[in-house]
Every structure is written in structure tokens, then in C-alpha cells.
Design a protein around this motif. Structure first.
Motif, PDB file in Angstrom:
ATOM      1  N   LYS A  50       0.832  -1.211   0.000  1.00 28.06           N
ATOM      2  CA  LYS A  50       0.000   0.000   0.000  1.00 28.06           C
ATOM      3  C   LYS A  50       0.866   1.261   0.000  1.00 28.06           C
ATOM      4  N   PHE A  51       1.939   1.247   0.769  1.00 25.70           N
ATOM      5  CA  PHE A  51       2.779   2.433   0.891  1.00 25.70           C
ATOM      6  C   PHE A  51       3.770   2.565  -0.270  1.00 25.70           C
ATOM      7  N   TYR A  52       4.440   1.460  -0.642  1.00 24.54           N
ATOM      8  CA  TYR A  52       5.493   1.511  -1.655  1.00 24.54           C
ATOM      9  C   TYR A  52       5.046   1.067  -3.040  1.00 24.54           C
ATOM     10  N   ARG A  53       3.798   0.602  -3.161  1.00 26.68           N
ATOM     11  CA  ARG A  53       3.257   0.126  -4.438  1.00 26.68           C
ATOM     12  C   ARG A  53       4.130  -0.953  -5.064  1.00 26.68           C
ATOM     13  N   ASN A  54       4.655  -1.794  -4.207  1.00 30.89           N
ATOM     14  CA  ASN A  54       5.529  -2.888  -4.625  1.00 30.89           C
ATOM     15  C   ASN A  54       5.572  -3.905  -3.496  1.00 30.89           C
ATOM     16  N   THR A  55       5.888  -5.129  -3.818  1.00 32.95           N
ATOM     17  CA  THR A  55       6.034  -6.127  -2.762  1.00 32.95           C
ATOM     18  C   THR A  55       7.410  -5.976  -2.129  1.00 32.95           C
ATOM     19  N   PRO A  56       7.573  -6.422  -0.899  1.00 29.35           N
ATOM     20  CA  PRO A  56       8.905  -6.363  -0.280  1.00 29.35           C
ATOM     21  C   PRO A  56       9.948  -7.132  -1.098  1.00 29.35           C
ATOM     22  N   ASN A  57       9.556  -8.281  -1.628  1.00 31.43           N
ATOM     23  CA  ASN A  57      10.482  -9.093  -2.413  1.00 31.43           C
ATOM     24  C   ASN A  57      10.933  -8.361  -3.682  1.00 31.43           C
ATOM     25  N   ASN A  58      10.008  -7.771  -4.414  1.00 29.41           N
ATOM     26  CA  ASN A  58      10.375  -7.016  -5.619  1.00 29.41           C
ATOM     27  C   ASN A  58      11.199  -5.784  -5.282  1.00 29.41           C
ATOM     28  N   TYR A  59      10.868  -5.126  -4.191  1.00 26.17           N
ATOM     29  CA  TYR A  59      11.653  -3.961  -3.767  1.00 26.17           C
ATOM     30  C   TYR A  59      13.105  -4.372  -3.532  1.00 26.17           C
ATOM     31  N   LYS A  60      13.279  -5.475  -2.815  1.00 27.91           N
ATOM     32  CA  LYS A  60      14.624  -5.961  -2.492  1.00 27.91           C
ATOM     33  C   LYS A  60      15.384  -6.337  -3.764  1.00 27.91           C
ATOM     34  N   LYS A  61      14.733  -7.062  -4.663  1.00 24.68           N
ATOM     35  CA  LYS A  61      15.382  -7.460  -5.926  1.00 24.68           C
ATOM     36  C   LYS A  61      15.778  -6.242  -6.745  1.00 24.68           C
ATOM     37  N   ASN A  62      14.869  -5.274  -6.857  1.00 23.18           N
ATOM     38  CA  ASN A  62      15.167  -4.067  -7.640  1.00 23.18           C
ATOM     39  C   ASN A  62      16.308  -3.272  -7.028  1.00 23.18           C
ATOM     40  N   PHE A  63      16.338  -3.174  -5.713  1.00 25.69           N
ATOM     41  CA  PHE A  63      17.407  -2.430  -5.052  1.00 25.69           C
ATOM     42  C   PHE A  63      18.753  -3.104  -5.293  1.00 25.69           C
ATOM     43  N   VAL A  64      18.807  -4.417  -5.129  1.00 27.50           N
ATOM     44  CA  VAL A  64      20.065  -5.153  -5.321  1.00 27.50           C
ATOM     45  C   VAL A  64      20.534  -5.030  -6.759  1.00 27.50           C
TER      46      VAL A  64
END
Length: 77
Positions: A50-64
């Protein structure tokens, strides 16, 4: 009403800490969920999405992958 705003503020602080932990790439997401104080992983995922408009897993993958790309392109400091 004030209690609702306080809960939202606390949740926001927790989610910002989650992002810091995800970016460290040292913990699995389920562990981060409990470290931050969420007792329900599904609710944690819902709040994060809701806050980041992304799943935690996708956020982590994109950041890495952004970090790796920056590192290999020479713009990583």
C-alpha cells in the motif's frame, strides 16, 4: 481520529526501517517482518504494498540489481 493518525505514523516509521533492512540484504523478508513488530506476514505485505506500491520481495530485488548495475558501471561510491 488521533489514534488512527498515530497508528499510521508508527506504521510509516516501521516501513521505513523495513526498507533500510531490505537494502542491507542481510535478512530474509519473513525475519524482517517479525523484527519490526508485525505479527502477521500477510498484513505486513499488505501495508508495504500500500505504501510503496511494490512487494517487499520485488523492492529488495530491484534495489540489489540497481546497486550491482551502479557498481559495474562505475558510479557506485
Amino acid at each position: 481520529m488521533k489514534g488512527h493518525l498515530l497508528n499510521d505514523f508508527i506504521r510509516l516509521i516501521k516501513l521505513k526501517k523495513v526498507v533500510q533492512l531490505l537494502e542491507q540484504n542481510r535478512y530474509i523478508i519473513a525475519h524482517i517482518c517479525y523484527m519490526i513488530g508485525f505479527s502477521n506476514p500477510n498484513y505486513f505485505g499488505k501495508c508495504f504494498r500500500k505504501f510503496y506500491r511494490n512487494t517487499p520481495n520485488n523492492y529488495k530485488k530491484n534495489f540489489v540489481s540497481r546497486c550491482l548495475c551502479c557498481y559495474f558501471m562505475g558510479s557506485y561510491s
